[in-house]
Design an enzyme around this catalytic site. Sequence first.
Site, mmCIF file in Angstrom:
data_model
loop_
_atom_site.group_PDB
_atom_site.id
_atom_site.type_symbol
_atom_site.label_atom_id
_atom_site.label_comp_id
_atom_site.label_asym_id
_atom_site.label_seq_id
_atom_site.Cartn_x
_atom_site.Cartn_y
_atom_site.Cartn_z
ATOM 1 C CB ALA A 54 -0.914 0.014 1.222
ATOM 2 C CD GLU A 87 -5.256 -12.685 -3.657
ATOM 3 O OE1 GLU A 87 -6.127 -12.106 -2.981
ATOM 4 O OE2 GLU A 87 -5.189 -13.910 -3.773
ATOM 5 C CG ASN A 92 -5.193 -1.720 -8.716
ATOM 6 O OD1 ASN A 92 -4.654 -0.799 -9.328
ATOM 7 N ND2 ASN A 92 -4.999 -1.921 -7.419
ATOM 8 C CE1 TYR A 99 2.314 -5.525 -7.175
ATOM 9 C CE2 TYR A 99 0.113 -6.113 -7.861
ATOM 10 C CZ TYR A 99 0.975 -5.615 -6.910
ATOM 11 O OH TYR A 99 0.485 -5.214 -5.693
#
Length: 137
Positions: A54, A87, A92, A99
């Site tokens: 985050a 995951e 998003n 990623y």
Amino acid sequence: MAATHAAAFTQSRPWRAEEFADLLSMSGTFACGDARCFALIRVIADEAELLTIATHPDYQRQGRARTLMAQWQAKAAARGAARAFLEVAADNPAALSLYESCGYDPVGLRRGYYPRPDLAPSDAILMARSLRSQADA
């Protein structure tokens, strides 16, 4: 961690402080980062799992998450992890782009995994990458 998670995760239920404390008390679990951007990781045997990452909205789009990805992957590799998993919500695109740019490839799908208030649930895309090159970092 809980405050940053709550600020960053507005489409899903953020984790509570007690949940972070419980996870951090488990063997093999560690955190990287600070109050602006953090990651929570678990290493079991030769596998690492990114439990959550985050970035507080005030610090997004500054490269903090990308830097943190490299840091936690190197630490996980140093702890014996050869492969990393995570995951991400299919809705998003910023996280998916991060990623993918960090070498993760899709390896599975969990349909309707993330509940969304007033929307249909979002699929979870499972992603993985080798950490072999991280061991020498």
